[in-house]
Write a protein that holds these residues in place. Structure first.
Motif, PDB file in Angstrom:
ATOM      1  N   SER A 196       0.832  -1.209   0.000  1.00 30.34           N
ATOM      2  CA  SER A 196       0.000   0.000   0.000  1.00 30.34           C
ATOM      3  C   SER A 196       0.864   1.256   0.000  1.00 30.34           C
ATOM      4  CB  SER A 196      -0.929   0.012   1.212  1.00 30.34           C
ATOM      5  OG  SER A 196      -1.832  -1.083   1.161  1.00 30.34           O
ATOM      6  N   ARG A 212      -1.089  -5.397  -8.348  1.00 29.65           N
ATOM      7  CA  ARG A 212      -1.495  -4.155  -7.678  1.00 29.65           C
ATOM      8  C   ARG A 212      -0.540  -3.015  -8.012  1.00 29.65           C
ATOM      9  NH1 ARG A 212      -2.063  -5.387  -1.434  1.00 29.65           N
ATOM     10  NH2 ARG A 212      -2.361  -3.102  -1.428  1.00 29.65           N
ATOM     11  N   GLU A 222      -0.818  -1.941 -11.738  1.00 30.47           N
ATOM     12  CA  GLU A 222      -2.026  -1.143 -11.988  1.00 30.47           C
ATOM     13  C   GLU A 222      -1.762   0.310 -11.656  1.00 30.47           C
ATOM     14  OE1 GLU A 222      -5.336   1.259 -11.358  1.00 30.47           O
ATOM     15  OE2 GLU A 222      -4.142   0.551  -9.636  1.00 30.47           O
TER      16      GLU A 222
END
Length: 375
Positions: A34, A72, A75
């Protein structure tokens, strides 16, 4: 055109010689992913809109991540940056991670190049270096990559290990040549302060190889690889024609790059930046939306010195007209004056307004480059 480097700090265990920033606590993986995406968002303007032509996942051990983890990140990259359709996209990997299932899973991702930290094909060397893989796993990993269409493979090798002899090193090179690996990076073992290797040396438990053997090992490296069709395009790097590392080359020819993750470095021609070398510190800073980054603004003298150090490492060398254009006539005159003794000794070569290291000059490259720097 610019480069993008993503640092993946996770390792199952630390190698004996390693002083790169890494962390063995995989509990940080989810918050780290993240944070990487958030840093990409926060720093997307650093490259000033230039298309990204190389993406490099380094570490640590990026192959500790799974396909969904990479998806992730990709993207976010494609959402935030203009990625060239013919971009070189590299995954650093440990051979033992490259299982049939893992390599097959890479087919769903845009990786088109793999760089594997083999270090040696000799079992005794691998045990000494505290590597996780063995010889057979390294051979299998190469075979799996080729069978799954990942033929653009680079292998890292280390030489100058305590007790290593010339014949053992030649056998390592014979192995990598027989595998038809298109790119090879080979580095002399360095005893970095703070590493387990350094502590063993200081305690008198191991003895570094002497200078004569170091020279013989490096000579063998150059001779065997060039005789088998490899270009010696940078002091520590060799490649088949057309298979040079585009990402690493961008460092040596002064292209912009953005580094993401703890300890990662960035460069935009005017300054160098580097992130904090602490995973908890990095995560905390990104969570606050203010990356913990140190910045060094580069004056003309520093930029000239960088130009000399990076350019002379390569087969492309440094061009006199570029020195004058970028740094002025004084720097050009100074460079030519400092280079003159080495030209007379045959340690530098001047051809077509370009200065390159000769074969003999490569062996004392540090001294030559030091004398050409502006002090």
């Amino acid at each position: 055109m610019a480069g993008l480097y993503i640092h993946i700090p996770f390792c199952t265990k630390r190698c004996l010689y390693c002083d790169f920033f890494s962390n063995t606590e995989m509990k940080y993986k989810e918050p780290y992913l993240s944070a990487v995406i958030r840093e990409l968002e926060l720093r997307k303007d650093y490259l000033e809109g230039e298309p990204v032509e190389t993406i490099y996942f380094g570490g640590g051990t990026p192959s500790q991540l799974q396909a969904a983890d990479f998806s992730r990140i990709f993207e976010a990259i494609h959402r935030l940056f203009d990625v060239s359709p013919c971009a070189e996209i590299t995954l650093e990997a440990n051979p033992d991670d490259m299982t049939p299932g893992y390599v097959a899973g890479l087919q769903t991702l845009p990786f088109n190049r793999v760089s594997m930290g083999v270090q040696s094909f000799k079992e005794e060397d691998l045990r000494f270096l505290n590597r996780r893989h063995n010889r057979e796993q390294a051979l299998l990993a190469v075979d799996l990559c080729k069978k799954n269409g990942l033929e653009n493979i680079s292998v890292d090798l280390i030489y100058g290990l305590p007790g290593q002899n010339l014949e053992e090193w030649k056998q390592n090179l014979d192995t990598v040549i027989s595998l038809d690996i298109p790119h090879i990076s080979a580095y002399h073992l360095i005893y970095e302060e703070g590493t387990a290797l350094y502590k063993l040396k200081e305690a008198g438990k191991i003895t570094p190889v002497d200078e004569d053997l170091s020279v013989a090992l490096f000579t063998s490296l150059i001779d065997q690889l060039t005789a088998n069709g490899y270009l010696h395009y940078e002091i520590s790097n060799f490649a088949r024609p057309g298979m040079l590392s585009r990402h690493n080359s961008s460092y040596w020819i002064g292209k912009k790059y953005l580094g993401i993750g703890p300890s990662a470095h960035s460069y935009n021609g005017q300054n160098r930046q580097w992130n904090i070398s602490s995973l908890p510190g990095y995560l905390q800073a990104i969570k606050k939306g203010v990356p913990d980054i140190e910045i060094e603004n580069l004056d003309i003298n520093t930029r000239y010195n960088d130009f000399i150090i990076t350019g002379l490492r390569t087969m492309w060398g440094i061009k006199f007209n570029e020195i004058q254009q970028q740094f002025g006539k004084d720097k050009l005159i100074y460079c030519q004056k400092q280079a003159a003794p080495y030209l007379k000794q045959g340690l530098l070569i001047e051809k077509d307004d370009t200065l390159t290291l000769s074969r003999n000059g490569i062996f004392i490259s540090d001294s030559i480059m030091s004398d050409l720097l502006w002090v």
